[in-house]
Structures are given as C-alpha cells and as structure tokens.
Design an enzyme around this catalytic site. Structure first.
Site, PDB file in Angstrom:
ATOM      1  N   PHE A 160       0.819  -1.214   0.000  1.00 25.95           N
ATOM      2  CA  PHE A 160       0.000   0.000   0.000  1.00 25.95           C
ATOM      3  C   PHE A 160       0.856   1.269   0.000  1.00 25.95           C
ATOM      4  O   PHE A 160       0.382   2.345  -0.391  1.00 25.95           O
ATOM      5  CB  PHE A 160      -0.935  -0.006   1.207  1.00 25.95           C
ATOM      6  CG  PHE A 160      -0.310   0.424   2.506  1.00 25.95           C
ATOM      7  CD1 PHE A 160      -0.486   1.707   3.008  1.00 25.95           C
ATOM      8  CD2 PHE A 160       0.452  -0.468   3.260  1.00 25.95           C
ATOM      9  CE1 PHE A 160       0.076   2.090   4.214  1.00 25.95           C
ATOM     10  CE2 PHE A 160       1.019  -0.092   4.461  1.00 25.95           C
ATOM     11  CZ  PHE A 160       0.831   1.198   4.940  1.00 25.95           C
ATOM     12  N   LYS A 161       2.121   1.153   0.396  1.00 27.90           N
ATOM     13  CA  LYS A 161       2.989   2.320   0.442  1.00 27.90           C
ATOM     14  C   LYS A 161       3.217   2.927  -0.952  1.00 27.90           C
ATOM     15  O   LYS A 161       3.673   4.063  -1.071  1.00 27.90           O
ATOM     16  CB  LYS A 161       4.340   1.954   1.068  1.00 27.90           C
ATOM     17  CG  LYS A 161       4.258   1.267   2.433  1.00 27.90           C
ATOM     18  CD  LYS A 161       3.839   2.211   3.526  1.00 27.90           C
ATOM     19  CE  LYS A 161       3.759   1.512   4.874  1.00 27.90           C
ATOM     20  NZ  LYS A 161       5.042   1.245   5.494  1.00 27.90           N
ATOM     21  N   ASP A 162       2.895   2.167  -2.012  1.00 29.14           N
ATOM     22  CA  ASP A 162       3.077   2.688  -3.366  1.00 29.14           C
ATOM     23  C   ASP A 162       2.237   3.941  -3.610  1.00 29.14           C
ATOM     24  O   ASP A 162       2.661   4.837  -4.340  1.00 29.14           O
ATOM     25  CB  ASP A 162       2.703   1.626  -4.406  1.00 29.14           C
ATOM     26  CG  ASP A 162       3.757   0.540  -4.536  1.00 29.14           C
ATOM     27  OD1 ASP A 162       4.955   0.863  -4.475  1.00 29.14           O
ATOM     28  OD2 ASP A 162       3.380  -0.640  -4.694  1.00 29.14           O
ATOM     29  N   ALA A 185       4.189   6.830  -1.843  1.00 24.45           N
ATOM     30  CA  ALA A 185       5.548   7.034  -2.362  1.00 24.45           C
ATOM     31  C   ALA A 185       5.522   7.584  -3.781  1.00 24.45           C
ATOM     32  O   ALA A 185       6.294   8.493  -4.125  1.00 24.45           O
ATOM     33  CB  ALA A 185       6.325   5.728  -2.308  1.00 24.45           C
ATOM     34  N   THR A 244       7.811   0.256   3.369  1.00 23.43           N
ATOM     35  CA  THR A 244       8.072   1.634   2.941  1.00 23.43           C
ATOM     36  C   THR A 244       9.315   1.715   2.061  1.00 23.43           C
ATOM     37  O   THR A 244       9.321   2.408   1.037  1.00 23.43           O
ATOM     38  CB  THR A 244       8.242   2.552   4.165  1.00 23.43           C
ATOM     39  OG1 THR A 244       6.998   2.655   4.849  1.00 23.43           O
ATOM     40  CG2 THR A 244       8.665   3.952   3.741  1.00 23.43           C
TER      41      THR A 244
END
Length: 435
Positions: free
Chosen positions: A106-108, A111, A139
């Site tokens: 989900f960090k995409d 980021a 992350t």
C-alpha cells in the site's frame, strides 16, 4: 492551503515547504490548517467517478492553487495508475487489496504521489534533494521504486538488519542508481530515531537539502486518503453505504489517513486498529496512558513499531479528546501464533492467501463484528502481497500464491547495502562523506 505543526498551531507554512521540510523544527508533524470538506453531492454520487477523478478531487482540496489543475491531474494520473479493488469474501466481509502497485504494498500510493510532487517542485539547477527514509519493511521498497531515476533526488533507506523479509530487502537493496540502503544493527525505532535526529541537526541541514519519505511527510498522508473514498465508491455501486474499516496498524499513518478522510466527509461508521504485540496505542485506548516501549520483532514486521509517529496526528484530528477517539476507534492485538491461525483460517474458509498484516486485520474485523453485530460492510485492508512473506506462510498454502510480474527476478539482482551501527555520529559522517 497552509499547514501547521502539531506542536505549534501558530506556525504556518506552504504545502511546498511542508513537503520538503517534512518535519517542523519543533519536532511536531504538519497538518492542514483546516480539514477540507468535500461537496456532499460528490460524496452522494461518488460511484459515478473513476479512481483517478476521485484522487484528483481530494488532492485539489488540499493543494489548491499551489499546483495548476492540469499539472496536478497529470501527477495523479501518473502516480495512481493501478487499482485498489474491493474483493468480497462473503456478503458482508470484504478485503481491500492495496498491493497492486510496483512494490506490491500500500505504500506505493504515498511514495509515487510524493516523488512526483517533489519532482514537480524541484527545479533544474536546484541543490540535490536528499530523501531519508526509515523502513520496517514495505516503505523502503515503495520509496525506492517511487524515486528510482527521479532527477535531482537521492534516497537513503535505513532498515533494521534481519528484521525485514527477503523480498522486502531485495526491493530496497538491489536498485542502485540514486537509491542507497543502510542495514542498521537495530530496530525500526532506531532507524526512525536516526532519521529524525538528522532532520533536527542544523549543521547537517546546512550542507544537505534533507527531506523525508516516511509517513511523517504530509505528501505521503494525503494520497492514502484516496483509496478510502474509492472503497466507498465501489461499495455504493453495489448498494452498500455503511462501512467499518479495519486497518493493520504500525506507525498509524494508514489509519490516520482513513480518519482524515472521515473528517473530510467520508461516511465511515467506525475504524478498527489491528496491531501485533507492539500495542502502545491499544494500551492507550484502554487506560489513557501513552507509554511507548521498544519494538518487538514479529511476523508482521511492517507493524513492528513501539512508538508510532503518526499517533500525534490522530490525536490532533480529535483535539486530544480520548473519549472522541474511543468512540471512533477500537483496537485489537494479536501475537504471532494467532497471526498464523488467521492466515490459515482465511485460506481454509475463503481460499484466500494473505500476508501476516492482512491476517491480523482479518482477525480484528471478525472480533469487532462479534462485539458489534449488525448489517454493515466490514472491510479489512490487505496492505501487502503475500509473495513478500514466503517465510511466514505455510508451504502448502504459499504454493497458491501468484507471483506479480517481475517478483521472480529480484533474487537474481546483486544486494547493495552498507552496514551501520545504531550511532548517529556514524550515520551523519556517512551522509557527509558520501555527499
């Protein structure tokens, strides 16, 4: 819109300054001076909009005229170019899959959006932008791939040695180019402390142009609200509009984004914070005492956070009112044995292969429904693809995992990482010598 520090509401900076500074000098976190309220018509008819249209509407509400409309649309469309589908397991239980981006986590969302915002504001000829990021697992890979090759940037990722999965480590140590990895002989909290100390070092900041890619950066938080609204749109299209979100929580940025979406007008009945044995927040909600403790290593390593940075943002959203917080957030904690049982149950009951973080969210969603029965959509968040955790999933279950494109190639790449003790002076020297 301007942004203030959670430690000083009189302090005001622009969106651009908040993005590049990441952390105010007073060690607070940036928050918008006012929570933008979305048009009720937009919310009522949200199922008529695409994911990108929803994301643009939300981004515009925060950023205003700081970025021209056409440029902002381009940033959103480029960053959010993959889906976040809701998959129902039964009539009232669904999983929100947030792992369809390039790093399978989900960090995409945060980021990719942040890297493009920084790239937009950075002009050619500006001093090189040094991005520092601490990671407990996901992350690092998301930031590495989000910033890889972005002109004018250099990324230094700190991760705890031996405390991330093999795939996670490969994603953050095999890139080269403008991405550097530091293998720290400590915990995620140690990595995070080193990064925070660097931001508050005036001498270092006089030499390097530092910024953060952790969830302490407001440009990471804003795009994480996108998929909460998109989930509601998907449910509305199926005739459902009462929803409870269960969020696997470590540094509490993800659930913080959900609560921010709620404050913007998204109709959410309740939030459930699902944690592993790093239970600082659950204990606080129970006894009113916020007592951080050293993080403990678990199977759900991205949640191994003993002192979650984003909790101050959540408290700020609720005016430090414990009663308000408890009315909107329930929390459950699970150990490794229970996490394994959760993964097994998901597979046996639904033939769904989940990572440890997702299993913890599933268990918490099930516990909340037992405590609060009713007719509502219980949506738990799947924050990472199971391929990132082969060591945690039984082989007879893992064989059903479908590897995303490119995942099998990671193991063939050379690891590029520098070992680092938990010592700030060593870290500072590394940054200065390798400038």
């Amino acid at each position: 819109m301007q942004f203030y520090s959670t430690n000083n509401k009189a302090l005001r900076v622009s969106f651009q300054e908040a993005v590049f500074n990441s952390l105010p000098e007073d060690k607070g976190l940036y928050m918008p001076e006012a929570i933008p309220q979305l048009d009720p018509y937009f919310i009522k008819n949200i199922q008529q909009y695409s994911f990108q249209e929803i994301a643009f509407t939300i981004a515009k509400a925060f950023i205003g005229d700081d970025i021209p409309e056409n440029d902002l649309k381009e940033i959103v469309n480029e960053a959010i170019n993959f889906d976040a589908p809701v998959r129902f397991l039964d009539a009232e239980t669904a999983v929100l899959e947030l792992f369809h981006g390039p790093s399978y986590a989900f960090k995409d969302f945060g980021a990719r959006f942040m890297s493009r915002i920084m790239g937009y504001f950075s002009q050619k000829g500006d001093q090189l932008l040094d991005v520092l990021v601490a990671t407990s697992g996901d992350t690092g890979g998301a930031v590495a791939l989000g910033f890889l090759g972005v002109e004018g940037t250099r990324v230094t990722i700190l991760y705890p040695k031996g405390k991330v999965s093999k795939v996670q480590e490969e994603q953050l140590t095999t890139n080269g180019q403008n991405i550097r990895a530091l293998e720290v002989e400590g915990t995620f909290d140690d990595c995070q402390a080193l990064v925070k100390q660097a931001f508050n070092d005036k001498e270092l900041n006089g030499v390097l142009r530092l910024t953060s890619a952790n969830s302490i950066n407001i440009a990471r938080l804003i795009p994480q609200t996108f998929y909460y609204f998109w989930t509601y749109a998907q449910l509305k299209s199926q005739g459902m509009d009462e929803i409870v979100f269960t969020v696997p929580s470590g540094n509490f940025g993800n659930i913080g984004a959900g609560l921010l979406a709620y404050k913007m007008g998204l109709p959410v009945s309740h939030f459930v914070a699902a944690t592993n044995v790093n239970d600082t927040v659950p204990r606080f909600l129970k006894n009113g005492q916020y007592e951080p403790k050293p993080s403990v290593q678990t199977l759900a390593n991205a949640m191994d956070v003993g002192n979650p940075s984003n909790w101050v943002r959540i408290q700020d959203l609720f005016d430090q009112d414990l009663a308000q917080l408890k009315a909107k957030i329930t929390s459950y904690t699970y150990n490794d044995q229970e996490t394994v049982q959760g993964m097994e149950e998901l597979f046996e009951k639904y033939k769904y292969v989940a990572c440890p973080h997702t299993a913890i969210a599933y268990l918490a969603s099930k516990a909340y429904r037992l405590d609060q029965p009713g007719h509502y959509a219980s949506v738990f968040l799947s924050t990472a693809h199971p391929c990132k955790f082969p060591e945690a999933i039984k082989p007879e279950v893992y064989q059903y995992v479908k590897l995303p494109e490119g995942a099998s190639l990671l193991a063939d790449k050379e690891k590029q990482a520098t070992e680092m003790p938990v010592d700030y002076q060593t870290f500072k020297t590394y940054l200065l010598v390798n400038n």
